[in-house]
Design a protein around this motif. Sequence first.
Motif, mmCIF file in Angstrom:
data_model
loop_
_atom_site.group_PDB
_atom_site.id
_atom_site.type_symbol
_atom_site.label_atom_id
_atom_site.label_comp_id
_atom_site.label_asym_id
_atom_site.label_seq_id
_atom_site.Cartn_x
_atom_site.Cartn_y
_atom_site.Cartn_z
ATOM 1 N N GLY A 1 100.287 83.986 43.013
ATOM 2 C CA GLY A 1 100.469 84.634 41.719
ATOM 3 C C GLY A 1 101.680 84.087 40.984
ATOM 4 N N LYS A 2 102.757 83.853 41.709
ATOM 5 C CA LYS A 2 103.970 83.291 41.106
ATOM 6 C C LYS A 2 103.718 81.873 40.595
ATOM 7 N N LEU A 3 103.010 81.078 41.407
ATOM 8 C CA LEU A 3 102.720 79.708 41.001
ATOM 9 C C LEU A 3 101.857 79.662 39.744
ATOM 10 N N MET A 4 100.851 80.531 39.680
ATOM 11 C CA MET A 4 99.974 80.527 38.514
ATOM 12 C C MET A 4 100.683 81.082 37.286
ATOM 13 N N TYR A 5 101.631 81.963 37.490
ATOM 14 C CA TYR A 5 102.424 82.478 36.366
ATOM 15 C C TYR A 5 103.312 81.364 35.800
ATOM 16 N N GLU A 6 103.903 80.566 36.685
ATOM 17 C CA GLU A 6 104.803 79.499 36.241
ATOM 18 C C GLU A 6 104.034 78.277 35.733
ATOM 19 N N ARG A 7 102.915 77.958 36.395
ATOM 20 C CA ARG A 7 102.034 76.842 36.016
ATOM 21 C C ARG A 7 102.802 75.531 35.804
ATOM 22 N N GLU A 8 103.596 75.170 36.774
ATOM 23 C CA GLU A 8 104.304 73.893 36.693
ATOM 24 C C GLU A 8 103.305 72.735 36.768
ATOM 25 N N GLU A 9 103.509 71.731 35.950
ATOM 26 C CA GLU A 9 102.681 70.532 35.972
ATOM 27 C C GLU A 9 103.345 69.524 36.914
ATOM 28 N N LEU A 10 102.824 69.421 38.114
ATOM 29 C CA LEU A 10 103.471 68.613 39.140
ATOM 30 C C LEU A 10 103.432 67.119 38.854
ATOM 31 N N ALA A 11 102.495 66.667 38.037
ATOM 32 C CA ALA A 11 102.448 65.235 37.713
ATOM 33 C C ALA A 11 103.748 64.790 37.066
ATOM 34 N N ARG A 12 104.305 65.621 36.219
ATOM 35 C CA ARG A 12 105.567 65.278 35.552
ATOM 36 C C ARG A 12 106.703 65.221 36.563
ATOM 37 N N THR A 13 106.770 66.218 37.426
ATOM 38 C CA THR A 13 107.846 66.275 38.422
ATOM 39 C C THR A 13 107.755 65.107 39.385
ATOM 40 N N LEU A 14 106.558 64.836 39.891
ATOM 41 C CA LEU A 14 106.383 63.796 40.905
ATOM 42 C C LEU A 14 106.456 62.392 40.320
ATOM 43 N N SER A 15 106.465 62.284 38.997
ATOM 44 C CA SER A 15 106.625 60.985 38.336
ATOM 45 C C SER A 15 108.083 60.704 37.978
ATOM 46 N N ASP A 16 108.953 61.661 38.252
ATOM 47 C CA ASP A 16 110.385 61.510 37.998
ATOM 48 C C ASP A 16 110.994 60.694 39.145
ATOM 49 N N ARG A 17 111.407 59.477 38.871
ATOM 50 C CA ARG A 17 111.904 58.585 39.918
ATOM 51 C C ARG A 17 113.156 59.142 40.596
ATOM 52 N N ASP A 18 114.019 59.762 39.813
ATOM 53 C CA ASP A 18 115.232 60.331 40.407
ATOM 54 C C ASP A 18 114.884 61.471 41.361
ATOM 55 N N TYR A 19 113.889 62.272 40.989
ATOM 56 C CA TYR A 19 113.457 63.365 41.855
ATOM 57 C C TYR A 19 112.907 62.820 43.170
ATOM 58 N N VAL A 20 112.036 61.831 43.066
ATOM 59 C CA VAL A 20 111.421 61.265 44.270
ATOM 60 C C VAL A 20 112.458 60.559 45.131
ATOM 61 N N ALA A 21 113.469 59.984 44.496
ATOM 62 C CA ALA A 21 114.504 59.264 45.241
ATOM 63 C C ALA A 21 115.487 60.200 45.945
ATOM 64 N N TYR B 1 92.480 78.018 35.446
ATOM 65 C CA TYR B 1 91.506 77.351 36.305
ATOM 66 C C TYR B 1 91.715 75.828 36.264
ATOM 67 N N VAL B 2 91.845 75.303 35.066
ATOM 68 C CA VAL B 2 92.003 73.860 34.902
ATOM 69 C C VAL B 2 93.355 73.417 35.458
ATOM 70 N N TRP B 3 94.358 74.264 35.291
ATOM 71 C CA TRP B 3 95.662 73.964 35.886
ATOM 72 C C TRP B 3 95.534 73.828 37.402
ATOM 73 N N PHE B 4 94.740 74.687 38.038
ATOM 74 C CA PHE B 4 94.543 74.585 39.481
ATOM 75 C C PHE B 4 93.955 73.219 39.841
ATOM 76 N N GLY B 5 92.979 72.773 39.061
ATOM 77 C CA GLY B 5 92.390 71.461 39.306
ATOM 78 C C GLY B 5 93.425 70.353 39.190
ATOM 79 N N ARG B 6 94.298 70.463 38.202
ATOM 80 C CA ARG B 6 95.355 69.457 38.062
ATOM 81 C C ARG B 6 96.316 69.505 39.249
ATOM 82 N N ARG B 7 96.561 70.688 39.769
ATOM 83 C CA ARG B 7 97.457 70.825 40.922
ATOM 84 C C ARG B 7 96.878 70.103 42.141
ATOM 85 N N ILE B 8 95.578 70.222 42.355
ATOM 86 C CA ILE B 8 94.939 69.516 43.462
ATOM 87 C C ILE B 8 95.008 68.010 43.228
ATOM 88 N N ARG B 9 94.770 67.596 42.009
ATOM 89 C CA ARG B 9 94.874 66.160 41.672
ATOM 90 C C ARG B 9 96.282 65.629 41.946
#
Length: 255
Positions: A62-82, A125-133
């Motif tokens: 419920g918390k995750l769906m309320y926040e709906r973070e787009e992980l593609a943006r986070t995981l594409s941050d080179r400093d974050y991954v580093a 619903y579509v956000w969930f699909g993006r999260r799996i992607r």
Amino acid sequence: MPSMPPLPGTTGRRDWKTAINAMRKLLADPDDTAQVFLIMRALNAGNLTKNAARMLATHEGGKLMYEREELARTLSDRDYVASFAPGTVGAAYRDFLNRTGYSAAGLEQVSRETLDKDEDVLHPYVWFGRRIRDTHDIWHTLTGYQADEPLGEAALVAFSFAQVGGLGWAWIAAAASIKSLFVFRRLDFARAVWEGYRNGRKAKWLPVEDYHALLNEPYDAARRRLGISEPVLYRRAQAAMLTDWTPASRVSQPA
């Protein structure tokens, strides 16, 4: 499990014509990721609704769906991954990206080019699909299934079907396994894919994980906590492919 209304504007019907055409192209070229997205959209009717309901039924989800973070943006941050310390899931994910040249942004781009505006709909619903992607390659990292080979991808597809359901996942895994029987005339590939499904059934439900915490967790400890089994049959089949597997079409050719 609470019932949920369908995604607005959808019929809930499967598009078999699109799925069959996409499957033919995917079997001819396993690296054609666009066809995977077409198969998923064509066959996974109603699946996002079920998974959204499952996620909402938990405090974490419920918390995750309320926040709906787009992980593609986070995981594409080179400093974050580093930033991940050695020995963590994040460090293993970073090694995976460096080794393969893949990226969350790259997968996002392919899905957008393939599905157009459908991929960016602002709906849970579509956000969930993006999260799996967006976590697909983290699942590769956690399970040990390589992404740059048909066997590893097929095994993870089966693992994903066990985790989130959806006929599209099952169809791709089954088709890849059947193709392997004709090409190699051996069961090793299919057994590794079936093992992927069984491992996915035994593991905890990964979509509801806090991926920021998970990426900072020690790799081996995370796999134990999540109940992710060693891919024994996969590694056995992978080793066999490198040594003594010969496509049947080549076996029959004269010297």
